[in-house]
Design a protein around this motif. Sequence first.
Motif, PDB file in Angstrom:
ATOM      1  N   PRO A  97      43.514   9.092  11.485  1.00  0.00           N
ATOM      2  CA  PRO A  97      44.430   9.098  10.339  1.00  0.00           C
ATOM      3  C   PRO A  97      43.839   8.312   9.160  1.00  0.00           C
ATOM      4  O   PRO A  97      43.100   7.347   9.357  1.00  0.00           O
ATOM      5  N   TYR A  98      44.184   8.731   7.946  1.00  0.00           N
ATOM      6  CA  TYR A  98      43.766   7.989   6.762  1.00  0.00           C
ATOM      7  C   TYR A  98      44.216   6.547   6.920  1.00  0.00           C
ATOM      8  O   TYR A  98      45.311   6.274   7.407  1.00  0.00           O
ATOM      9  N   GLY A  99      43.373   5.623   6.559  1.00  0.00           N
ATOM     10  CA  GLY A  99      43.694   4.208   6.625  1.00  0.00           C
ATOM     11  C   GLY A  99      43.308   3.552   7.941  1.00  0.00           C
ATOM     12  O   GLY A  99      43.286   2.335   8.033  1.00  0.00           O
ATOM     13  N   ALA A 100      42.999   4.342   8.960  1.00  0.00           N
ATOM     14  CA  ALA A 100      42.585   3.777  10.249  1.00  0.00           C
ATOM     15  C   ALA A 100      41.147   3.271  10.146  1.00  0.00           C
ATOM     16  O   ALA A 100      40.358   3.751   9.328  1.00  0.00           O
ATOM     17  N   ALA A 101      40.831   2.304  10.980  1.00  0.00           N
ATOM     18  CA  ALA A 101      39.448   1.820  11.038  1.00  0.00           C
ATOM     19  C   ALA A 101      38.627   2.853  11.799  1.00  0.00           C
ATOM     20  O   ALA A 101      38.995   3.274  12.889  1.00  0.00           O
ATOM     21  N   GLY A 102      37.547   3.264  11.230  1.00  0.00           N
ATOM     22  CA  GLY A 102      36.696   4.253  11.874  1.00  0.00           C
ATOM     23  C   GLY A 102      35.275   3.747  12.000  1.00  0.00           C
ATOM     24  O   GLY A 102      34.970   2.599  11.686  1.00  0.00           O
ATOM     25  N   VAL A 103      34.416   4.608  12.473  1.00  0.00           N
ATOM     26  CA  VAL A 103      32.994   4.325  12.614  1.00  0.00           C
ATOM     27  C   VAL A 103      32.297   4.838  11.362  1.00  0.00           C
ATOM     28  O   VAL A 103      32.574   5.948  10.901  1.00  0.00           O
ATOM     29  N   ALA A 104      31.401   4.034  10.824  1.00  0.00           N
ATOM     30  CA  ALA A 104      30.670   4.442   9.620  1.00  0.00           C
ATOM     31  C   ALA A 104      29.911   5.740   9.889  1.00  0.00           C
ATOM     32  O   ALA A 104      29.339   5.933  10.960  1.00  0.00           O
ATOM     33  N   ARG A 105      29.932   6.608   8.918  1.00  0.00           N
ATOM     34  CA  ARG A 105      29.194   7.870   9.037  1.00  0.00           C
ATOM     35  C   ARG A 105      27.710   7.643   8.805  1.00  0.00           C
ATOM     36  O   ARG A 105      27.320   6.700   8.140  1.00  0.00           O
ATOM     37  N   GLN A 106      26.933   8.554   9.342  1.00  0.00           N
ATOM     38  CA  GLN A 106      25.503   8.539   9.080  1.00  0.00           C
ATOM     39  C   GLN A 106      25.270   9.038   7.666  1.00  0.00           C
ATOM     40  O   GLN A 106      25.891  10.029   7.262  1.00  0.00           O
ATOM     41  N   PRO A 107      24.406   8.387   6.929  1.00  0.00           N
ATOM     42  CA  PRO A 107      24.079   8.940   5.615  1.00  0.00           C
ATOM     43  C   PRO A 107      23.383  10.286   5.806  1.00  0.00           C
ATOM     44  O   PRO A 107      22.648  10.477   6.772  1.00  0.00           O
ATOM     45  N   GLU A 108      23.642  11.213   4.903  1.00  0.00           N
ATOM     46  CA  GLU A 108      23.043  12.547   5.017  1.00  0.00           C
ATOM     47  C   GLU A 108      21.789  12.656   4.178  1.00  0.00           C
ATOM     48  O   GLU A 108      21.638  11.982   3.156  1.00  0.00           O
ATOM     49  N   GLY A 109      20.889  13.526   4.602  1.00  0.00           N
ATOM     50  CA  GLY A 109      19.699  13.827   3.828  1.00  0.00           C
ATOM     51  C   GLY A 109      18.627  12.760   3.877  1.00  0.00           C
ATOM     52  O   GLY A 109      17.773  12.693   3.000  1.00  0.00           O
ATOM     53  N   VAL A 110      18.633  11.936   4.919  1.00  0.00           N
ATOM     54  CA  VAL A 110      17.633  10.879   5.042  1.00  0.00           C
ATOM     55  C   VAL A 110      16.368  11.472   5.650  1.00  0.00           C
ATOM     56  O   VAL A 110      16.409  12.069   6.733  1.00  0.00           O
ATOM     57  N   ALA A 111      15.269  11.324   4.948  1.00  0.00           N
ATOM     58  CA  ALA A 111      13.983  11.788   5.470  1.00  0.00           C
ATOM     59  C   ALA A 111      13.357  10.647   6.265  1.00  0.00           C
ATOM     60  O   ALA A 111      13.088   9.578   5.725  1.00  0.00           O
ATOM     61  N   ARG A 112      13.188  10.867   7.549  1.00  0.00           N
ATOM     62  CA  ARG A 112      12.590   9.873   8.440  1.00  0.00           C
ATOM     63  C   ARG A 112      11.327  10.468   9.045  1.00  0.00           C
ATOM     64  O   ARG A 112      11.204  11.688   9.153  1.00  0.00           O
ATOM     65  N   THR A 113      10.450   9.610   9.518  1.00  0.00           N
ATOM     66  CA  THR A 113       9.328  10.095  10.311  1.00  0.00           C
ATOM     67  C   THR A 113       9.884  10.564  11.651  1.00  0.00           C
ATOM     68  O   THR A 113      11.000  10.172  12.036  1.00  0.00           O
ATOM     69  N   PRO A 114       9.150  11.368  12.386  1.00  0.00           N
ATOM     70  CA  PRO A 114       9.639  11.769  13.715  1.00  0.00           C
ATOM     71  C   PRO A 114       9.945  10.566  14.608  1.00  0.00           C
ATOM     72  O   PRO A 114      10.964  10.551  15.295  1.00  0.00           O
TER      73      PRO A 114
END
Length: 179
Positions: A34-51
Amino acid sequence: MSEASGGNGRGRDRDEEGRARSARPRDGLGRPLPYGAAGVARQPEGVARTPGETVREAQRLLDAGMPFHAHEVFEDAWKSGPGGERELWQGLAQLAVGLTHAARGNATGGARLLRRGAGRVGGYAEGGGETYGLDVPGLVAWAGELAVRVERGAAGGAAPPDAAAEAPRLAGGRGGPGR
């Protein structure tokens, strides 16, 4: 995130580019809260990482019981990496989503995605592609065994598997849980 007008009286969540994107908090398995509930942070999108960075970050998330978030890391790898590695990263993402569905109680979808992901990862390795130290045989075996256990458990009324307890070892020759 900004909101644009919508027909539900609350408006529709939008990201900075104006695309529809829910701002609702999520739990560790990616389920909306629900809106206002404590949640888990989302992963940032579009991150270029090495394998190697991709594997390490996904393993960290899997170990924390957050396979949905690990799938997002693998998704970034298939979108930003070389086209020839798409099967590897998509297969790994499917393994993570399969574990997500199984832990959410969707035995049929979980088992199906675990098998599909195992086929992709195993097929990629058989084609001679670089696997970056991943334990491909162990991951394929882990996925097949978990798919069977999830289906049997659901048929017998067992509780869904715990995502952290079932997290695979991606590298190091120990594909199954029990680090």
